[in-house]
Scaffold this active site. Structure first.
Site, mmCIF file in Angstrom:
data_model
loop_
_atom_site.group_PDB
_atom_site.id
_atom_site.type_symbol
_atom_site.label_atom_id
_atom_site.label_comp_id
_atom_site.label_asym_id
_atom_site.label_seq_id
_atom_site.Cartn_x
_atom_site.Cartn_y
_atom_site.Cartn_z
ATOM 1 C CG ASP A 99 23.707 30.114 -31.511
ATOM 2 O OD1 ASP A 99 24.241 30.054 -32.627
ATOM 3 O OD2 ASP A 99 22.482 30.290 -31.363
ATOM 4 C CG ASP A 201 19.651 34.587 -31.153
ATOM 5 O OD1 ASP A 201 19.238 33.895 -32.101
ATOM 6 O OD2 ASP A 201 18.897 35.044 -30.263
ATOM 7 C CD GLU A 264 18.900 34.738 -36.005
ATOM 8 O OE1 GLU A 264 18.011 33.949 -36.348
ATOM 9 O OE2 GLU A 264 19.043 35.135 -34.829
ATOM 10 C CG HIS A 325 17.645 27.028 -35.106
ATOM 11 N ND1 HIS A 325 18.679 27.699 -35.719
ATOM 12 C CD2 HIS A 325 17.173 27.864 -34.153
ATOM 13 C CE1 HIS A 325 18.824 28.877 -35.165
ATOM 14 N NE2 HIS A 325 17.918 29.008 -34.208
ATOM 15 C CG ASP A 326 14.783 30.129 -35.834
ATOM 16 O OD1 ASP A 326 14.334 29.432 -34.901
ATOM 17 O OD2 ASP A 326 15.615 31.036 -35.664
#
Length: 530
Positions: A99, A201, A264, A325-326
């Site tokens: 990330d 991100d 993302e 993860h979200d």
């Protein structure tokens, strides 16, 4: 050629480091734990590992508030642990993606400490500072994605700083060339340590409207929605200048061989595809999250695939994501039976698939007691069901009390059925969803039609979505029953015969009667056509 490009033909597997494997008994996963579990990834057959943040951080947002871009938080280990992990990942023929969190830092980062020290600080313009509005108050109406206003007042210097997320996560000013240069050096730091790419991100947030105009009010906002929905983020995100920023990152990666840049991006398809960049100078893979938010209906999914395939610029490569993860886990959204159909969809559509750890076990929702809630978004806006803890619970390795994840107390609870829903038991069960994932991955490896072949829509009617994958003379038909009743599917015209390669059902095969396939309830099938 796609078949020679690892990030096109391969499968990406996302690991949330806090939750994969704890090696020291503190209840939190770490890099050494990931290293010890690489055999699982090799057995499963994935091609690349993507790690969520492991950098030094106060953990206000569990690592997405970075205090040092070129280190490892002691919770997760050391740079030495990271280097050993890189070596063993590569030793197994896998790639490693990490990330990159460039939109904001922690308020404890040395850059921000210097920036807020005075208005005359050399790094003042590294962050976004604004005077109060005339007469006092917030500079504009931009909201935080985690609730409340996106501006926090700094009494010492008399200005507000902007934060798209928590107040502990001040946004960097990417209009400043010094910021760009510093962040490019961060990329080089990790590239020199051997990483094979980055997932960037909130990449669509990096540039903001130069005039800081108010966002328009959202006429569809309702009281049961999060604060961020009060306005339309037209001026605080997705600005035209962002594409030059991404192209700059891409040029840094091109200083090294065979790397990948993933962005993302939560935007509609027509905006998403612009992130491939002019002449494909943007992200190699602008993350496509449409399956996460789309209604789980055959015709809707079929229309989505057709729209996406038609929108990708020439030479661009598609990608698909079912969970992360979200977002709520796929088994929560569609149920256990359809989670198997979803696995086949993900691993047979054209493009790079990204799996999320634990989905290969069919992990469903984990209830988080109020006193165990960790997610700051849930704490800031309680009662709206926004918490992300349920999809971040520990990986379940075996039937021991803590599922083999830790010898201590897990930082989040496990599923109630972890005694049976775990890697050790499901590996021994040929009918498990874990073994289904493995067989799908093996099938994808054996057939170029599935990994890099063309997509041809075949049938979308009622509860069935069927499509072909073709490479050279090979033709495969994927037929997916999104319903809970049997469905008949016509085979394509001119097909002389069909052979079942794989079914999502645990036993038996679907029947083929002449030019018609009889799908059982909640069944997906891959057929070889002749």
């Amino acid at each position: 050629m796609p078949e020679n490009t690892w990030w096109k033909r391969g499968i990406v597997y996302q690991i949330y480091p806090r939750s994969f494997q704890d090696s020291n008994g503190d209840g939190i996963g770490d890099l050494e734990g990931i290293r010890r579990r690489l055999d699982h990834l090799a057995w499963l057959g994935v091609d690349a590992v993507w790690l969520s943040p492991f950098y030094p951080s106060p953990m206000a947002d569990f690592g997405y508030d970075v205090a040092d871009y070129c280190g490892v938080d002691p919770i997760f280990g050391s740079l030495g642990d990271f280097d050993r992990l890189v070596g063993e990942v590569h030793g197994r023929g896998l790639k490693l993606i990490v990330d990159f969190v460039p939109n904001h830092t922690s308020d404890q980062h040395e850059w921000f400490k210097e920036s807020r020290s005075s208005r005359g600080s050399p790094k003042r313009d590294w962050y976004i500072w604004r005077d109060p509005a005339p007469g006092g108050g917030l500079p504009n109406n931009w909201n935080s994605n985690f609730g409340g206003p996106g501006w926090t007042f700094d009494a010492a210097t008399g200005q507000y700083y902007y934060h798209a997320f928590l107040k502990e996560q001040p946004d960097l000013n990417w209009r400043n060339p010094q910021v760009r240069a510093a962040m490019h050096d961060v990329l080089r730091f990790w590239l020199r340590r051997g990483v094979d790419g980055f997932r960037v991100d909130v990449i669509w947030h990096l540039m903001k409207d130069e005039g800081f105009r108010d966002n328009p009010v959202n006429p569809a906002y309702q009281a049961d929605q999060p604060d961020i929905n009060r306005t339309l983020q037209i001026h605080s995100t997705d600005q035209p200048e962002v594409h030059g920023i991404i192209a700059g990152m891409r040029r840094v990666l091109e200083e090294f061989d065979d790397r990948v840049l993933i962005g993302e991006i939560y935007l509609p398809l027509d905006r998403l595809v612009t992130y491939y960049g002019e002449n494909l100078t943007g992200a190699h893979l602008p993350f496509n999250f449409q399956l996460i938010h789309m209604a789980w209906r055959a015709q809707d999914i079929a229309a989505l695939v057709e729209e996406y395939e038609g929108a990708i610029p020439p030479g661009g490569w598609p990608n698909w994501v079912l969970g992360n993860h979200d977002q709520a886990r796929i088994a929560v959204r569609v149920g256990a039976a359809q989670a198997r159909v979803a696995a086949m969809l993900l691993l047979t559509l054209r493009g790079t698939p990204t799996m999320y750890y634990g989905d290969e076990l069919g992990i469903s929702r984990v209830e988080i007691p109020p006193d165990a809630v960790q997610d700051p978004w849930e704490r800031n806006e309680p009662g709206l069901g926004l918490g992300r803890d349920p999809q971040r619970t520990p990986m379940q390795w075996d039937g021991s009390p803590n599922a083999g994840f830790t010898t201590g107390r897990p930082w989040l609870p496990l599923t109630p059925d972890h005694g049976t829903r775990n890697v050790a038991m499901m590996q021994e069960d040929p009918s498990s969803i874990l073994n289904l994932y493995r067989r799908l991955i093996q099938l994808r490896r054996r057939h170029l039609a599935l990994s890099v072949g063309d997509y041809v829509g075949a049938h979308a009617d009622g509860q069935v979505f069927a499509y072909e994958r073709r490479f050279g003379t090979e033709r495969l038909l994927v037929a997916l029953n999104f319903g809970h009743a049997a469905q008949a599917v016509p085979l394509p015209e001119g097909v002389a015969g069909a052979r079942v390669l794989l079914s999502t059902h645990a036993s038996g095969e679907p029947a083929i009667h002449g030019q018609e396939l009889a799908l059982r309830p909640d069944e997906g099938v891959v057929l070889a056509l002749s």
